[in-house]
Scaffold this active site. Structure first.
Site, PDB file in Angstrom:
ATOM      1  N   ASP A 217       0.809  -1.216   0.000  1.00  0.00           N
ATOM      2  CA  ASP A 217       0.000   0.000   0.000  1.00  0.00           C
ATOM      3  C   ASP A 217       0.841   1.264   0.000  1.00  0.00           C
ATOM      4  O   ASP A 217       1.768   1.409   0.791  1.00  0.00           O
ATOM      5  CB  ASP A 217      -0.907  -0.017   1.241  1.00  0.00           C
ATOM      6  CG  ASP A 217      -1.808   1.199   1.307  1.00  0.00           C
ATOM      7  OD1 ASP A 217      -2.592   1.395   0.360  1.00  0.00           O
ATOM      8  OD2 ASP A 217      -1.721   1.951   2.294  1.00  0.00           O
ATOM      9  N   THR A 218       0.492   2.177  -0.895  1.00  0.00           N
ATOM     10  CA  THR A 218       1.019   3.532  -0.875  1.00  0.00           C
ATOM     11  C   THR A 218       0.019   4.433  -1.586  1.00  0.00           C
ATOM     12  O   THR A 218      -0.757   3.969  -2.432  1.00  0.00           O
ATOM     13  CB  THR A 218       2.412   3.630  -1.531  1.00  0.00           C
ATOM     14  OG1 THR A 218       2.944   4.944  -1.329  1.00  0.00           O
ATOM     15  CG2 THR A 218       2.347   3.333  -3.023  1.00  0.00           C
ATOM     16  N   ALA A 219       0.008   5.709  -1.227  1.00  0.00           N
ATOM     17  CA  ALA A 219      -0.998   6.617  -1.778  1.00  0.00           C
ATOM     18  C   ALA A 219      -0.913   6.699  -3.296  1.00  0.00           C
ATOM     19  O   ALA A 219      -1.933   6.738  -3.985  1.00  0.00           O
ATOM     20  CB  ALA A 219      -0.832   8.006  -1.162  1.00  0.00           C
TER      21      ALA A 219
ATOM     22  N   GLY B 279      -8.571   4.022  -6.358  1.00  0.00           N
ATOM     23  CA  GLY B 279      -9.167   5.193  -5.734  1.00  0.00           C
ATOM     24  C   GLY B 279      -8.105   6.103  -5.158  1.00  0.00           C
ATOM     25  O   GLY B 279      -7.234   5.656  -4.420  1.00  0.00           O
ATOM     26  N   VAL B 280      -8.151   7.377  -5.524  1.00  0.00           N
ATOM     27  CA  VAL B 280      -7.261   8.396  -4.965  1.00  0.00           C
ATOM     28  C   VAL B 280      -8.100   9.628  -4.648  1.00  0.00           C
ATOM     29  O   VAL B 280      -8.776  10.166  -5.513  1.00  0.00           O
ATOM     30  CB  VAL B 280      -6.134   8.767  -5.946  1.00  0.00           C
ATOM     31  CG1 VAL B 280      -5.370   9.997  -5.444  1.00  0.00           C
ATOM     32  CG2 VAL B 280      -5.174   7.596  -6.146  1.00  0.00           C
ATOM     33  N   GLY B 281      -8.079  10.036  -3.394  1.00  0.00           N
ATOM     34  CA  GLY B 281      -8.740  11.267  -2.996  1.00  0.00           C
ATOM     35  C   GLY B 281     -10.183  11.144  -2.586  1.00  0.00           C
ATOM     36  O   GLY B 281     -10.808  12.153  -2.230  1.00  0.00           O
TER      37      GLY B 281
ATOM     38  N   CYS C 202      -9.184  12.115   3.599  1.00  0.00           N
ATOM     39  CA  CYS C 202      -8.146  12.451   2.627  1.00  0.00           C
ATOM     40  C   CYS C 202      -8.327  13.867   2.097  1.00  0.00           C
ATOM     41  O   CYS C 202      -9.424  14.260   1.702  1.00  0.00           O
ATOM     42  CB  CYS C 202      -8.182  11.445   1.471  1.00  0.00           C
ATOM     43  SG  CYS C 202      -6.878  11.698   0.258  1.00  0.00           S
TER      44      CYS C 202
END
Length: 477
Positions: A244-246, A294-296, A301
């Protein structure tokens, strides 16, 4: 999945879409199989996100008992993770873990522990055998320093540890009790079972490992000695690894996935996060079985507001799921779910499961301490995993200069109150609500399982007023 009309040229969130009912031969929502179409081992499509304020031992035990999977956070020391994994795997698949105190313990001790479990009872035990039960009402009606033997309810209503869940329900219901204390043949305490818990045991299938014990996942980052940490987690008995990493579409992720896959070629590996088909393809080629997308979109977040980076989640899941299926893999929809409808729409778009984070932070099973605001409303604190608070924890072993420098670049909320719903204070209550909604959505689509649901779902695009029209007028939503 197909669109009701022509696919729009703009990006969509869950709020932007709705599902159209179709002819269905599914007579009951209980006929729907919610087993995810991936290799996670879960039996319902719910994965609890690897957030420190959400994923702990109580959450892992409870969610696995109901078929979901919890990913323990990467910030927890490996030796602590190993202890948690061993504890979770020793839990019973039907009975809840009791809160145990001695007859001489004061009422204050019971009050401090009662909120740790949704069953809301302390079992008073002497020589390994239950001698009484104490609830919050018993404690509040007594002196705070009274010994439990003075205020406990007796005799204890017990059931045998070999009773089937349906029969256990009948016994508890027939005795007009809310719960029973479970004992072995020798009369020693084996667990606690509520009437609702017995009912749930007939509706859910636990997520288990090859030995039939509760399953649990754990996360690792992409920095440091990934191979060593992954090896330690596997030795501890972790059933699925989450890399896992952003920003998952990067070289370090590809390298970390290669190292993990070389170490454990048969262990399921999830990795992310990405928001594009290209990102999915690169992570699958690097060794991911499941890609987190999914980001943001997460509640804690601030990435989109801070950087402008991200993508509306429904469109993200739709594109990424298609790319994954072409390669024989699956995606988890990570972020943006607030209601059961959002989970159903993510599955319709092609996700094999949905990751839930902050939504579950406001439950009795989350790791935080239960607090009360000035109005008496119960809440727990939640925080983002890229927030200053999380960064401080993650960099605790580094020098002051490095810690201060990294703290300048946080992207997340460090403290937010997640209020418990008085009607649904436990994570099992929320799982009931979510799975009921998803089962009904499948029945509306005429789908008997999640693969059919993705295939048959018909999705339309709506205005903000269309979304508002579908909201209950007199509901906490």
């Amino acid at each position: 999945m197909r669109f009701l009309d022509q696919a729009p040229s703009f990006e969509l969130t869950y709020d932007d879409v709705f599902m159209v009912p179709a002819q269905s031969s599914v007579a009951s929502r209980l006929d729907v199989d919610l087993t995810p179409t991936d290799t996670s081992g879960a039996t319902i499509p719910i994965i609890v996100a690897n957030m420190t304020a959400v994923a702990g031992r109580r959450m892992a035990e409870t969610v696995a008992r109901r078929g979901g999977l919890v990913a323990l956070p990467q910030d927890i020391p490996v030796d602590v993770v190993a202890e948690v994994v061993a504890w979770v795997k020793s839990r019973h698949l039907v009975f809840d873990t009791p809160v145990v105190l001695a007859p001489t313990s004061p009422a204050t001790d019971a009050l401090a522990l009662l909120d740790k479990r949704a069953h809301g009872a302390v079992v008073v035990v002497a020589d390994g055998r239950p001698v009484g039960v104490v609830t919050r009402a018993d404690c509040l009606a007594a002196d705070r320093f009274a010994q439990l033997r003075q205020i406990m309810s007796t005799p204890v209503f017990t059931i045998a540890d070999d009773v089937a869940p349906k029969r256990a329900f009948e016994l508890i219901d027939g005795a007009h009790r809310r719960l029973a204390v479970v004992v072995g043949a020798d009369g020693r305490l084996a667990g606690v079972l509520t009437k609702t818990g017995a009912l749930r045991a007939t509706l859910y299938r636990p997520a288990v490992d090859r030995a039939g014990r509760p399953a649990v996942a754990a996360a690792i980052g992409v920095n440091g000695d990934v191979t060593a940490k992954a090896s330690q987690l596997l030795d501890a008995g972790v059933d699925l690894l989450v890399v896992d990493t952003a920003h998952g579409h990067q070289d370090r992720m590809v390298e970390a996935l290669g190292a993990v896959r070389a170490l454990a070629p048969t262990v399921p590996v999830a990795a992310g996060n990405v928001v594009s088909a290209e990102g999915v393809r690169d992570l699958v080629r690097a060794g991911a079985d499941i890609v987190k997308v999914g980001v943001g979109a997460g509640a804690m977040c601030t990435t989109r507001m801070a950087t402008g980076v991200g993508r509306p989640q429904f469109s993200t899941v739709l594109e990424c799921a298609r790319a994954a299926r072409e390669l024989g893999k699956q995606v988890w929809a990570d972020g943006g779910v607030r209601h059961p409808r959002d989970v159903a729409l993510a599955l319709a778009a092609g996700a094999s499961a949905v990751m839930v984070g902050s939504w579950f932070a406001g439950t009795l099973e989350s790791p935080g301490e239960l607090r009360h605001d000035p109005d008496g409303r119960a809440y727990k604190e939640s925080f983002g995993m890229a927030s200053a608070r999380a960064v401080a924890t993650r960099t605790a072993g580094e020098g002051a200069f490095e810690r201060a420098r990294k703290a300048l670049f946080e992207e997340g909320i460090s403290s937010s109150r997640m209020y418990l719903d008085p009607a649904r204070p436990g994570v099992e209550d929320l799982l009931d609500e979510i799975t009921a909604g998803v089962r009904s959505a499948c029945a509306y689509a005429g789908a008997r399982d999640l693969a059919e649901f993705t295939e048959r779902a018909v999705i339309g695009v709506q205005t903000a007023s269309g979304y508002a029209e579908g909201r209950p007028r007199y509901h906490s939503w």
